[in-house]
Write an enzyme that holds these catalytic residues in place. Sequence first.
Site, mmCIF file in Angstrom:
data_model
loop_
_atom_site.group_PDB
_atom_site.id
_atom_site.type_symbol
_atom_site.label_atom_id
_atom_site.label_comp_id
_atom_site.label_asym_id
_atom_site.label_seq_id
_atom_site.Cartn_x
_atom_site.Cartn_y
_atom_site.Cartn_z
ATOM 1 N N TRP A 249 0.840 -1.096 -0.043
ATOM 2 C CA TRP A 249 -0.156 -0.038 0.080
ATOM 3 C C TRP A 249 0.761 1.241 0.048
ATOM 4 C CZ3 TRP A 249 -4.725 -0.498 3.709
ATOM 5 C CH2 TRP A 249 -5.526 -1.541 3.497
ATOM 6 N N GLN B 246 11.272 2.986 -5.271
ATOM 7 C CA GLN B 246 10.027 2.852 -4.259
ATOM 8 C C GLN B 246 9.485 1.611 -4.486
ATOM 9 O OE1 GLN B 246 8.056 6.615 -5.203
ATOM 10 N NE2 GLN B 246 9.479 7.847 -3.764
ATOM 11 N N MET C 246 4.522 5.315 5.266
ATOM 12 C CA MET C 246 5.611 5.060 6.251
ATOM 13 C C MET C 246 6.831 4.144 5.337
ATOM 14 S SD MET C 246 5.469 5.199 9.684
ATOM 15 C CE MET C 246 6.148 3.872 10.392
ATOM 16 N N GLU D 139 1.488 -3.437 4.432
ATOM 17 C CA GLU D 139 1.363 -2.102 5.198
ATOM 18 C C GLU D 139 0.083 -2.463 5.922
ATOM 19 O OE1 GLU D 139 4.388 -0.429 2.621
ATOM 20 O OE2 GLU D 139 2.528 -1.747 2.414
ATOM 21 N N GLU E 93 5.568 19.876 -6.379
ATOM 22 C CA GLU E 93 5.694 18.840 -5.575
ATOM 23 C C GLU E 93 6.087 19.317 -4.027
ATOM 24 O OE1 GLU E 93 5.717 15.790 -4.663
ATOM 25 O OE2 GLU E 93 5.678 14.473 -6.536
#
Length: 481
Positions: free
Chosen positions: A165, A186, A220, A228, A277
Amino acid sequence: MTGIPDLRDHLDALAALGDLRVVDEPIDPDLEVAAYTRHGYENRSPAPLFTRPACAVPGARLLGAPAALSSRADLPLARVALSLGLDPATAPAAIVDRLARVRDLPPVPPRIVADGPCQRHVALGAEADLDRWPVPVVHDGDGGPYVNTWGTIVVRTPDGSWTNWSISRVQKLDGHRMTGLFVPSQHLGVIWRQWADRGEPMPFALFQGGPPATPFVSSMPLARDVDEVGYLGAFYDQPVELVRCATVDLAVPTTAEVVIEGHVSPGRDADEGPFGEFPGYLVSGTGREPVYTITAITHRDDPVWPVIAEGRPVDDYHTAAGVCFAAEALGLLRAAGLPVTTVWCPFETANHWMVVTVPADWRRAGLDSTTLCARIGEVVWPTKFGFTVPKLFVLDDDVDPADPAELLWAVGTRQHPVDRVGVNAGPILPILACYTEREKAAKVGPRAVYDCLLEHRPAHSSFAGAYPAGVRERVRALLER
C-alpha cells in the site's frame, strides 16, 4: 479500541473541534478547490469540505487538507493526532514514538468480509468513467487533473507474496486512463517492474478514504516485503476489514469512499506531469510512465474524496511524510543501540531537515560527539527515505525540535560556523532545489550531519529557566487577575 474509525468519524471529530468548514457554494475542481485548500494552509484555516463540486456523481464531496496543521492554535497537530486515533492534544514526540513502537509489533493480518459500504455503487467497463468525478487540477501548469494526492494504491507481486500500500501521485489522462510516478527505488516501482519483466499488466486498486491512519501508514518507509495492512492492524490492535475488489484480485478497506480498479501497462506509455511537488516550487517537464486502465469504479453513498494541494509547507504531505520518516528513523536508531530521545522532521523545511535529539547522558554509549553524529548518519542515509533528507542536525534534548522557535534558536546558537559537520555523497532526490543541475542529473550529491551538541548544558535564559519557581507562580497569579 472498540472499532476502527473511518474518514467520516474523522470529519465528525474535526467538526467537534471547530476545525472543519463546510463549503456549500458551488466550486470548480479546476484549480478553485485546490486554491481554496492552499489558502487554508497558508492561513491556518479549518479543513474545507466542499459539498457542491461540479461533477455528475450525486452527493460527491471533496475534502481539503485532512491532515494539515489545525486552525486551533492550541492544538496544532490535532488533525494528525486524530488521523492516528490519538487525543488531539498529543505531543509531537508522543506521536512519533507511537508509530515507532508499532513497527516492532507483530503484524495483524486483515480480515476479508463479504461486502462493505465501498461497493454500494458499482460502475464497470465503459460506465467506470472518471469524467463523471470532480478530479481536481491542483496547480496552474500541472500536466492535467490529478486523481490521487491522498489515496492509497494497492498492488501485489506476481507470486502473491507481498501486497504493498503506498501513496503516489496519479494523473488523469481521460475518462478511462491514468498515469503516475513509478520510481524504480520505491516499492510501487519495484513491484511494477516484476510484472513488466513478465510482460504482463499489473492489477491495481486505488482507494480514497477508509481508516484515517491509512495515508500515514502508506507513507511509512517500511521494509521491503512488509505488508502495510498488517502494520495498520497492529496499530489499531485489530484486523482491518477488507472486501475483495469487483474486477481484480485485490482487496480494499470496506469503509473506503471511492475505489478505482484496473491494470497498469508493462511499458512506460504516457507523458506524466509536471506537478508542483512538496519542496514548494512549480516545476516544468514531463516523464514517460506506465498507464493505468480502469475496469471499475465503486463508491459509498455521498462519497468523500480527500484532496491535498501540495506546495510550500506546511501541507498534508509535510505532516504525513515528516511524522512517518521521523518514526522510522527513531525506530532504526533505537535498534542500532544509539542514545536518542526523539526524531523530528521540521515541516517548515519541507522535510529537508531531520533533527535527532539525545539525552544528557548520551556519553554513556562510549562515543564522542563526532562519532555519535557519524553513526546517526550511517543509520539514516541508507534508508528508503534518506535520499530526501539532505541535512541532519543532532541536538541536546533540552529543546523541543517540533517547536520552530526553539529549533531556530538552538541551531542558530549551537551550530558551529564551519566545524563539526560531517559530509558524504550519496543518492539524492532530483527535485530538491538545493542541489545543482549536475547533481540532480547524476542523482548523487552531498548530505551533511551537523553536530550541534553542547559540551555542557547551561540553563536557558527564559521564563522557565531563569526565575525561581516561587517567582514564576507569583507572576502567573498576577497574570490571571
